[in-house]
Design an enzyme around this catalytic site. Structure first.
Site, short mmCIF file in Angstrom:
data_model
loop_
_atom_site.label_atom_id
_atom_site.label_comp_id
_atom_site.label_asym_id
_atom_site.label_seq_id
_atom_site.Cartn_x
_atom_site.Cartn_y
_atom_site.Cartn_z
N GLY A 65 0.84 -1.20 0.00
CA GLY A 65 0.00 0.00 0.00
C GLY A 65 0.87 1.25 0.00
N GLY A 108 0.60 5.52 0.85
CA GLY A 108 -0.20 6.62 1.36
C GLY A 108 0.52 7.93 1.06
CG ASP A 138 -7.53 9.89 7.50
OD1 ASP A 138 -8.27 10.38 6.63
OD2 ASP A 138 -6.37 9.51 7.28
N GLY A 169 4.13 7.81 3.05
CA GLY A 169 5.05 6.69 3.03
C GLY A 169 4.43 5.47 2.38
CB VAL A 185 1.81 -0.15 4.00
CG1 VAL A 185 1.59 -1.34 4.93
CG2 VAL A 185 1.34 1.13 4.68
N1 LIG Z 1 -1.86 -3.50 8.74
C1 LIG Z 1 -2.04 -3.52 7.42
N2 LIG Z 1 -2.19 -4.68 6.76
C2 LIG Z 1 -2.38 -4.70 5.42
N3 LIG Z 1 -2.42 -3.60 4.65
C3 LIG Z 1 -2.27 -2.40 5.24
C4 LIG Z 1 -2.08 -2.29 6.66
N4 LIG Z 1 -1.98 -0.98 6.97
C5 LIG Z 1 -2.09 -0.31 5.81
N5 LIG Z 1 -2.28 -1.15 4.77
C6 LIG Z 1 -2.43 -0.78 3.35
O1 LIG Z 1 -1.61 0.36 3.07
C7 LIG Z 1 -2.40 1.46 2.62
C8 LIG Z 1 -1.79 2.77 3.11
O2 LIG Z 1 -1.66 2.74 4.52
P1 LIG Z 1 -1.92 4.02 5.41
O3 LIG Z 1 -3.30 4.52 5.13
O4 LIG Z 1 -1.61 3.69 6.82
O5 LIG Z 1 -0.82 5.01 4.81
P2 LIG Z 1 -0.83 6.61 4.87
O6 LIG Z 1 0.46 7.07 4.26
O7 LIG Z 1 -1.07 7.07 6.24
O8 LIG Z 1 -2.06 6.94 3.95
P3 LIG Z 1 -2.95 8.27 3.85
O9 LIG Z 1 -2.56 8.91 2.58
O10 LIG Z 1 -4.36 7.73 3.86
O11 LIG Z 1 -2.69 9.08 5.06
C9 LIG Z 1 -3.80 1.17 3.16
O12 LIG Z 1 -4.78 1.76 2.36
C10 LIG Z 1 -3.86 -0.36 3.07
O13 LIG Z 1 -4.17 -0.77 1.76
#
Ligand SMILES: Nc1ncnc2c1ncn2[C@@H]1O[C@H](COP(=O)(O)OP(=O)(O)OP(=O)(O)O)[C@@H](O)[C@H]1O
Length: 605
Positions: free
Chosen positions: A299, A301, A415, A304, A306
């Site tokens: 993933g 975001g 969020d 960063g 994931v």
């Molecule tokens: N624990 C997890 N297990 C599996 N996939 C995950 C997990 N945590 C996050 N993901 C995947 O990673 C993606 C991005 O994670 P996350 O939303 O935490 O990142 P972010 O950088 O904070 O994103 P945003 O732009 O929404 O703030 C999620 O939409 C999901 O698809």
């Protein structure tokens, strides 16, 4: 509120709110019995079971160079494959040692280039000649030892990037960190500690890093080491002396001992527990990149990525969120990162992803969480367009319980959106991404002022900037409910101005296929005035749980995960990771973020 009920038979096609890089497929078939032969006949096994991967998933198996792995063939037990060339050798007919020996000149070339501190040449040799990254000179120093001696943190970073063994020992049983401490190389010492080097290792004379720094009067290194909670100040060398015995300023050692005594009361139990998990006793300073193998990008975001990672000692699959310090610091977002770490570390709930560890490298902040293999609701929705109402109701129950728990601890999530709801192995919905959450909010409709959230998921009170409280989460629950039922968020428009305008003023369009109770709940949650919104009263989640829409729900059964959830087939591809995730982007140390490290076991009891 004006509500328009419109007949919609087919949901509008869902436009992706977030774009994903979907990588194409290389399917590999790791076998539990895969073995790697390397110099010294070390045998390891490939630890990843393929069962969790979907058809066509990418499995990243980047093995360190120079590994000869057992390959399949007619007589697999006699075949090894050179990972560098792909050549399969049947060891009954060919001498594999000869094959190995051809690599030696490359090792010599590498050692020479490192000794001469030629960064570009080292990089080229590593890429082209594939020498042993832990090659040794005649004194038994590995190239990492030699790079420390050359005083180049850039070279050290490059070798660590190529997976050099961080705690390799030379003939005096000294680690690269010991050499850095003896020489007083402050930046390299910091770099190695951040990358996970053992600070309590003892050399042939039983001297530790602290002994060596003290004997060589390296004051800055002594200060740096004394700040580490995991430093053992009581280790004695062969002369039966602790490091302090060699110091002319014993006061600072005594202060450090005092500080450790105070802290140890807080973390003693946790450490014991943490250590008992496996034979490699981890501790706060030691949990780091070298304990995890990165398999795939799952993933992305705004701040960063994931990754799917595997904890090397237990083979457990986990999700690792990586935040880039430079991005965060540039945009002044450090407090959001810390909030995410703090909230997750305080939370233990069946419908909130669990944080297991947090650590940092010189340029990245990493959160290691439970891996939810079912994917996020946004990607399922994109494929299915909309979900049946019964399924939506189940996901809502889990979100309500998760938000209820946060609100009881005066945390608002802020969020809530399908991207931040991931499905665990049993299909239960789990909240993830706490970057925007806010601690210490007691009020239901005021208390926080920042303008935050994803644009399509902003509550009207956020747009008005008149303060928002816990009720904002109930509005967003309404948005998620609407989106899961209809296929896109309410008031959605491609134009930002129009979207903001819609959120504040437009009529709510409710398709006729939604049940009456569902429509009533949506109206109550999407109420623009937070003071009138369902959930904004003292009862908070209880008000929502009591809504007729949930009459058929046994909340205790949900909480205990005693209900059956649909298991959605996950079609999202795993994205192959071509680079080393822990590559040091900038060799300059970004500032260390105090209070980031976390190991779940420390607070379990
Ligand atoms: N624990 C997890 N297990 C599996 N996939 C995950 C997990 N945590 C996050 N993901 C995947 O990673 C993606 C991005 O994670 P996350 O939303 O935490 O990142 P972010 O950088 O904070 O994103 P945003 O732009 O929404 O703030 C999620 O939409 C999901 O698809």
């Amino acid at each position: 509120m004006n509500v328009q009920q419109v007949p919609i038979t087919k949901p509008p096609s869902r436009s992706p709110m977030q774009t994903y890089n979907i990588a194409k497929i290389i399917k590999t078939e790791p076998s539990q019995s895969d073995r790697q032969f390397s110099a010294g006949h070390r045998i390891e096994r490939s630890m990843l079971s393929p069962s969790f991967l979907d058809e066509g998933s990418v499995l990243v198996q980047k093995l360190p160079p120079n590994k000869l792995v057992k390959a399949s063939g007619k007589y697999p037990e006699f075949c090894i494959r050179d990972q560098d060339t792909g050549k399969v050798i049947d060891i009954r007919y060919q001498d594999w040692r000869n094959n190995w020996n051809t690599k030696s000149p490359n090792n010599a070339k590498l050692i020479k280039a490192v000794k001469n501190n030629c960064y570009n040449e080292v990089r080229e040799i590593l890429l082209k000649d594939k020498p042993d990254i832990n090659a040794r000179d005649v004194e038994g120093n590995t190239v990492l030892h030699l790079s420390v001696m050359s005083g180049s943190s850039k070279l050290v970073g490059l070798l660590l990037y190529h997976e050099a063994q961080i705690d390799s020992l030379n003939s005096k049983l000294q680690t690269p960190l010991m050499i850095a401490c003896s020489l007083g190389a402050e930046d390299i010492t910091q770099q190695l500690i951040t990358a996970g080097a053992d600070i309590n290792s003892q050399d042939i004379n039983k001297n530790t890093c602290l002994h060596l720094a003290t004997m060589n009067e390296r004051q800055k290194i002594i200060d740096l080491l004394l700040n580490k909670q995991s430093l053992n100040l009581n280790l004695k060398n062969k002369e039966n002396k602790i490091a302090m015995d060699y110091s002319s300023n014993q006061q600072i050692f005594l202060q450090a001992m005092q500080k450790q005594n105070n802290n140890s009361i807080k973390i003693y139990d946790a450490r014991t527990d943490f250590g008992s998990e496996n034979s490699n006793s981890f501790n706060e300073d030691k949990v780091g990149p070298h304990h995890f193998k990165v398999h795939a990008l799952i993933g992305r975001g705004s701040f960063g990525e994931v990754y799917l990672v595997e904890k090397l000692d237990t083979n457990q699959l986990l999700a690792m969120k990586v935040l880039h310090k430079s991005k965060i610091q540039k945009q002044n977002l450090t407090r959001y990162a810390l909030t995410e770490r703090n909230v997750l570390s305080l939370t233990k709930h069946p419908f909130i992803v669990r944080l297991r560890y947090a650590f940092q490298t010189s340029d990245k902040l990493c959160l290691i969480m439970d891996y939810c293999p079912g994917g996020d609701l946004s990607s399922h929705l994109r494929r299915e367009q909309r979900f049946p109402e019964e399924r939506v109701k189940l996901y809502l129950t889990q979100m309500i319980l998760a938000l209820e728990d946060l609100h009881k601890r005066d945390i608002i999530f802020r969020d809530l959106k399908p991207d931040n709801i991931v499905l665990d192995a049993d299909g239960f919905a789990m909240l993830t991404d706490f970057g925007l959450s806010k601690e210490g909010v007691q009020e239901h409709y005021s208390g926080a002022r920042s303008f935050c959230g994803s644009v399509a998921y902003l509550a009207p009170e956020m747009l008005k900037r008149c303060g928002h409280g816990k009720a904002v989460d109930w509005y967003l629950l309404g948005v998620v409910m609407y989106e899961l039922l209809v296929g896109q968020p309410p008031y959605y428009a491609n134009d930002r101005e129009e979207l903001f305008n819609n959120i504040q003023k437009a009529d709510l369009k409710l398709p006729s296929y939604i049940s009456n109770d569902g429509i009533n709940l949506l109206k109550a949650l999407l109420q623009r005035n937070p003071a009138k919104r369902l959930g904004s009263g003292k009862g908070d989640a209880e008000e929502i749980k009591a809504h007729p829409y949930f009459n058929d729900i046994d909340w205790n059964q949900v909480k205990d995960k005693q209900i059956k959830m649909p298991i959605l087939s996950r079609k999202t591809r795993f994205i192959k990771v071509e680079h080393n995730v822990f590559e040091i982007g900038s060799f300059l140390e970004q500032s260390h973020l105090a209070g980031w490290s976390f190991a779940e076991h420390k607070i379990q009891q």
